[in-house]
Write a protein that holds these residues in place. Structure first.
Motif, PDB file in Angstrom:
ATOM      1  N   ASP A 181     -46.675  59.010  81.968  1.00  0.00           N
ATOM      2  CA  ASP A 181     -47.518  59.484  83.391  1.00  0.00           C
ATOM      3  C   ASP A 181     -48.882  58.921  83.510  1.00  0.00           C
ATOM      4  OD1 ASP A 181     -45.562  61.529  83.578  1.00  0.00           O
ATOM      5  OD2 ASP A 181     -46.494  63.027  82.690  1.00  0.00           O
ATOM      6  N   VAL A 182     -49.495  57.810  82.548  1.00  0.00           N
ATOM      7  CA  VAL A 182     -50.456  57.148  82.685  1.00  0.00           C
ATOM      8  C   VAL A 182     -50.318  55.809  82.903  1.00  0.00           C
ATOM      9  CG1 VAL A 182     -51.741  58.793  81.251  1.00  0.00           C
ATOM     10  CG2 VAL A 182     -50.886  56.261  80.333  1.00  0.00           C
ATOM     11  N   VAL A 183     -49.204  55.310  83.005  1.00  0.00           N
ATOM     12  CA  VAL A 183     -48.570  54.037  83.426  1.00  0.00           C
ATOM     13  C   VAL A 183     -49.216  53.651  84.618  1.00  0.00           C
ATOM     14  CG1 VAL A 183     -46.940  52.380  83.614  1.00  0.00           C
ATOM     15  CG2 VAL A 183     -46.628  53.797  81.845  1.00  0.00           C
ATOM     16  N   SER A 184     -49.198  54.449  85.642  1.00  0.00           N
ATOM     17  CA  SER A 184     -49.699  54.024  86.913  1.00  0.00           C
ATOM     18  C   SER A 184     -51.240  53.991  87.024  1.00  0.00           C
ATOM     19  CB  SER A 184     -49.185  54.953  87.795  1.00  0.00           C
ATOM     20  OG  SER A 184     -49.787  56.316  87.680  1.00  0.00           O
ATOM     21  N   ARG A 185     -52.039  54.256  86.174  1.00  0.00           N
ATOM     22  CA  ARG A 185     -53.329  54.118  85.802  1.00  0.00           C
ATOM     23  C   ARG A 185     -53.681  52.544  85.424  1.00  0.00           C
ATOM     24  NH1 ARG A 185     -56.281  59.216  85.354  1.00  0.00           N
ATOM     25  NH2 ARG A 185     -55.016  60.976  85.665  1.00  0.00           N
ATOM     26  N   ILE A 186     -52.842  52.013  84.913  1.00  0.00           N
ATOM     27  CA  ILE A 186     -52.859  50.556  84.203  1.00  0.00           C
ATOM     28  C   ILE A 186     -52.697  49.688  85.120  1.00  0.00           C
ATOM     29  CG2 ILE A 186     -52.350  49.482  82.035  1.00  0.00           C
ATOM     30  CD1 ILE A 186     -52.194  52.179  80.779  1.00  0.00           C
ATOM     31  N   PRO A 187     -53.680  48.811  85.314  1.00  0.00           N
ATOM     32  CA  PRO A 187     -53.440  47.474  86.358  1.00  0.00           C
ATOM     33  C   PRO A 187     -53.231  46.436  85.258  1.00  0.00           C
ATOM     34  CG  PRO A 187     -55.838  47.860  86.042  1.00  0.00           C
ATOM     35  CD  PRO A 187     -55.376  48.952  85.207  1.00  0.00           C
ATOM     36  N   ALA A 188     -52.668  45.218  85.982  1.00  0.00           N
ATOM     37  CA  ALA A 188     -52.445  43.895  85.267  1.00  0.00           C
ATOM     38  C   ALA A 188     -53.853  43.342  85.415  1.00  0.00           C
ATOM     39  CB  ALA A 188     -51.639  43.042  86.075  1.00  0.00           C
ATOM     40  N   PRO A 198     -56.937  40.193  85.565  1.00  0.00           N
ATOM     41  CA  PRO A 198     -56.765  39.184  86.644  1.00  0.00           C
ATOM     42  C   PRO A 198     -56.279  38.009  85.684  1.00  0.00           C
ATOM     43  CG  PRO A 198     -59.131  40.414  86.648  1.00  0.00           C
ATOM     44  CD  PRO A 198     -58.132  41.053  85.491  1.00  0.00           C
ATOM     45  N   GLY A 199     -55.468  37.291  86.559  1.00  0.00           N
ATOM     46  CA  GLY A 199     -54.582  36.124  86.157  1.00  0.00           C
ATOM     47  C   GLY A 199     -53.410  36.221  85.384  1.00  0.00           C
ATOM     48  N   ALA A 200     -53.164  37.594  85.236  1.00  0.00           N
ATOM     49  CA  ALA A 200     -51.931  37.889  84.199  1.00  0.00           C
ATOM     50  C   ALA A 200     -50.522  37.287  84.994  1.00  0.00           C
ATOM     51  CB  ALA A 200     -51.805  39.292  84.047  1.00  0.00           C
ATOM     52  N   GLU A 201     -50.656  37.574  86.365  1.00  0.00           N
ATOM     53  CA  GLU A 201     -49.322  37.206  87.246  1.00  0.00           C
ATOM     54  C   GLU A 201     -49.296  35.689  87.140  1.00  0.00           C
ATOM     55  OE1 GLU A 201     -46.121  38.760  89.528  1.00  0.00           O
ATOM     56  OE2 GLU A 201     -47.972  40.105  89.203  1.00  0.00           O
ATOM     57  N   ALA A 202     -50.337  35.210  87.349  1.00  0.00           N
ATOM     58  CA  ALA A 202     -50.473  33.587  87.568  1.00  0.00           C
ATOM     59  C   ALA A 202     -50.135  32.911  86.220  1.00  0.00           C
ATOM     60  CB  ALA A 202     -51.678  33.189  88.299  1.00  0.00           C
ATOM     61  N   ALA A 203     -50.430  33.646  85.295  1.00  0.00           N
ATOM     62  CA  ALA A 203     -50.414  33.127  83.862  1.00  0.00           C
ATOM     63  C   ALA A 203     -48.739  33.054  83.455  1.00  0.00           C
ATOM     64  CB  ALA A 203     -51.170  33.648  82.838  1.00  0.00           C
ATOM     65  N   LEU A 204     -48.279  34.167  83.714  1.00  0.00           N
ATOM     66  CA  LEU A 204     -46.663  34.133  83.481  1.00  0.00           C
ATOM     67  C   LEU A 204     -45.960  33.193  84.453  1.00  0.00           C
ATOM     68  CD1 LEU A 204     -46.211  38.065  83.402  1.00  0.00           C
ATOM     69  CD2 LEU A 204     -46.523  36.370  81.433  1.00  0.00           C
ATOM     70  N   ALA A 205     -46.420  32.974  85.650  1.00  0.00           N
ATOM     71  CA  ALA A 205     -45.636  32.240  86.688  1.00  0.00           C
ATOM     72  C   ALA A 205     -45.952  30.598  86.291  1.00  0.00           C
ATOM     73  CB  ALA A 205     -46.376  32.508  88.107  1.00  0.00           C
ATOM     74  N   ALA A 206     -47.195  30.221  85.569  1.00  0.00           N
ATOM     75  CA  ALA A 206     -47.376  28.949  85.273  1.00  0.00           C
ATOM     76  C   ALA A 206     -46.479  28.668  84.193  1.00  0.00           C
ATOM     77  CB  ALA A 206     -48.761  29.131  84.613  1.00  0.00           C
ATOM     78  N   VAL A 207     -45.920  29.461  83.329  1.00  0.00           N
ATOM     79  CA  VAL A 207     -44.960  29.463  82.172  1.00  0.00           C
ATOM     80  C   VAL A 207     -43.746  29.070  82.989  1.00  0.00           C
ATOM     81  CG1 VAL A 207     -43.974  29.963  80.144  1.00  0.00           C
ATOM     82  CG2 VAL A 207     -46.064  30.479  80.433  1.00  0.00           C
ATOM     83  N   THR A 208     -43.159  29.755  83.684  1.00  0.00           N
ATOM     84  CA  THR A 208     -41.647  30.051  84.343  1.00  0.00           C
ATOM     85  C   THR A 208     -41.538  28.729  85.316  1.00  0.00           C
ATOM     86  OG1 THR A 208     -42.346  31.372  85.884  1.00  0.00           O
ATOM     87  CG2 THR A 208     -41.053  32.218  84.007  1.00  0.00           C
ATOM     88  N   ALA A 209     -42.670  28.502  85.787  1.00  0.00           N
ATOM     89  CA  ALA A 209     -42.957  26.850  86.732  1.00  0.00           C
ATOM     90  C   ALA A 209     -42.477  25.952  85.987  1.00  0.00           C
ATOM     91  CB  ALA A 209     -44.034  26.856  87.559  1.00  0.00           C
ATOM     92  N   ARG A 210     -42.782  25.802  84.542  1.00  0.00           N
ATOM     93  CA  ARG A 210     -42.506  24.689  83.855  1.00  0.00           C
ATOM     94  C   ARG A 210     -41.289  24.877  82.884  1.00  0.00           C
ATOM     95  NH1 ARG A 210     -46.798  20.934  83.564  1.00  0.00           N
ATOM     96  NH2 ARG A 210     -48.498  21.757  84.702  1.00  0.00           N
ATOM     97  N   ASP A 211     -40.405  25.814  83.191  1.00  0.00           N
ATOM     98  CA  ASP A 211     -39.052  26.114  82.659  1.00  0.00           C
ATOM     99  C   ASP A 211     -39.362  26.892  81.266  1.00  0.00           C
ATOM    100  OD1 ASP A 211     -37.530  25.407  85.103  1.00  0.00           O
ATOM    101  OD2 ASP A 211     -37.728  23.270  84.345  1.00  0.00           O
ATOM    102  N   GLY A 212     -40.545  27.454  81.197  1.00  0.00           N
ATOM    103  CA  GLY A 212     -40.817  27.960  79.858  1.00  0.00           C
ATOM    104  C   GLY A 212     -40.058  29.379  79.920  1.00  0.00           C
ATOM    105  N   ARG A 213     -39.887  29.864  78.686  1.00  0.00           N
ATOM    106  CA  ARG A 213     -39.377  31.162  78.399  1.00  0.00           C
ATOM    107  C   ARG A 213     -40.645  31.867  78.181  1.00  0.00           C
ATOM    108  NH1 ARG A 213     -37.364  32.309  73.958  1.00  0.00           N
ATOM    109  NH2 ARG A 213     -36.121  33.986  74.500  1.00  0.00           N
ATOM    110  N   LEU A 214     -40.378  33.423  78.522  1.00  0.00           N
ATOM    111  CA  LEU A 214     -41.773  34.185  78.382  1.00  0.00           C
ATOM    112  C   LEU A 214     -41.203  35.248  77.139  1.00  0.00           C
ATOM    113  CD1 LEU A 214     -42.783  34.880  82.043  1.00  0.00           C
ATOM    114  CD2 LEU A 214     -44.067  33.848  80.318  1.00  0.00           C
ATOM    115  N   ALA A 217     -42.854  48.465  85.832  1.00  0.00           N
ATOM    116  CA  ALA A 217     -43.723  48.815  86.938  1.00  0.00           C
ATOM    117  C   ALA A 217     -44.407  47.651  87.545  1.00  0.00           C
ATOM    118  CB  ALA A 217     -44.904  49.742  86.283  1.00  0.00           C
ATOM    119  N   LEU A 218     -44.648  46.573  86.853  1.00  0.00           N
ATOM    120  CA  LEU A 218     -45.338  45.419  87.408  1.00  0.00           C
ATOM    121  C   LEU A 218     -44.363  44.296  87.625  1.00  0.00           C
ATOM    122  CD1 LEU A 218     -48.046  45.033  84.468  1.00  0.00           C
ATOM    123  CD2 LEU A 218     -48.463  45.536  87.005  1.00  0.00           C
ATOM    124  N   GLY A 219     -43.276  44.642  87.496  1.00  0.00           N
ATOM    125  CA  GLY A 219     -41.893  43.840  88.063  1.00  0.00           C
ATOM    126  C   GLY A 219     -42.097  42.454  87.345  1.00  0.00           C
TER     127      GLY A 219
END
Length: 211
Positions: A75-82, A84-100, A117-119
């Motif tokens: 019930d508290v998961v929705s209170r917890i945000p990403a 700053p920079g988390a989404e871009a950090a993950l994307a930077a890895v996948t953009a280089r064909d990296g595994r996460l 929740a964060l997709g």
């Protein structure tokens, strides 16, 4: 060559403090214990049982406290945000064909709730692991880099022979992360994509592959 990059979760990818603080305050009130969520979340990183013990919870009550906390947590998961920079950090890895991968001390089903929740699509998730206990899965998954906010994360990375990237978004400052073995310390994950680009270029120039 495909590289694998691992990330810690709490205070590295997500700001767990609002939700964890609420859950701890709720549990403390129900069990009539003098625990304060605001104090508790300043020490995030180690396993919940250890944090509860360090906060003064009676040993005999800790299993029940953990059970109740885990009941409340979805019930508290929705209170917890990403963070700053988390989404871009993950994307930077996948953009280089990296595994996460995410390797975290958090109860694995709760970690999965956050990813859902964060997709965030992660190739491998391992929960309930702390400090050098993270090394086995990091090594098994071939992690070249591990990113975390705690000295324990740096020790886990080094035990797995992974490049240890510290971020100062958690309880440990740069000096503590470096003392624990960090190879580089970033202010937060907003700095990660540019750092990764430099790291990948250096790796390519040394003929060790590319991300």
């Amino acid at each position: 060559m495909t590289w694998t990059v691992g990330f810690d979760l709490d205070m590295t990818l997500i700001d767990s403090r609002p939700g964890v603080s609420y859950a701890i305050d709720t549990v403390a009130a129900e069990f009539q214990l003098p625990l304060r969520g605001a104090d508790f979340v300043e020490r995030l990183g180690p396993p919940l049982a250890l944090l509860l013990a360090e906060a003064g919870a009676p040993d005999e009550l800790i299993p029940a406290l953990i059970t109740r906390y885990r009941e409340l947590y979805p019930d508290v998961v929705s209170r917890i945000p990403a963070l700053p920079g988390a989404e871009a950090a993950l994307a930077a890895v996948t953009a280089r064909d990296g595994r996460l991968m995410v390797v975290t001390g958090k109860h694995q089903p709760h970690a999965q709730l956050h990813l859902d929740a964060l997709g965030w699509r992660i190739d491998h998730l391992a929960g309930g692991l702390w400090s050098t206990g993270k090394a086995e899965v990091l090594r098994a998954q071939g992690a070249a880099i591990y990113v975390g906010d705690h000295a324990g994360d740096m020790r886990g990375a080094k035990a797995a022979d992974a490049f240890a990237v510290g971020v100062t978004t958690g309880p440990c400052d740069a000096a503590e992360l470096l003392a624990a073995g960090a190879d580089v310390v970033l202010r937060d994950l907003t700095e990660f994509p540019s750092w990764l680009a430099e790291f990948a270029a250096a790796a390519a120039s040394s003929s060790s592959g590319s991300l």
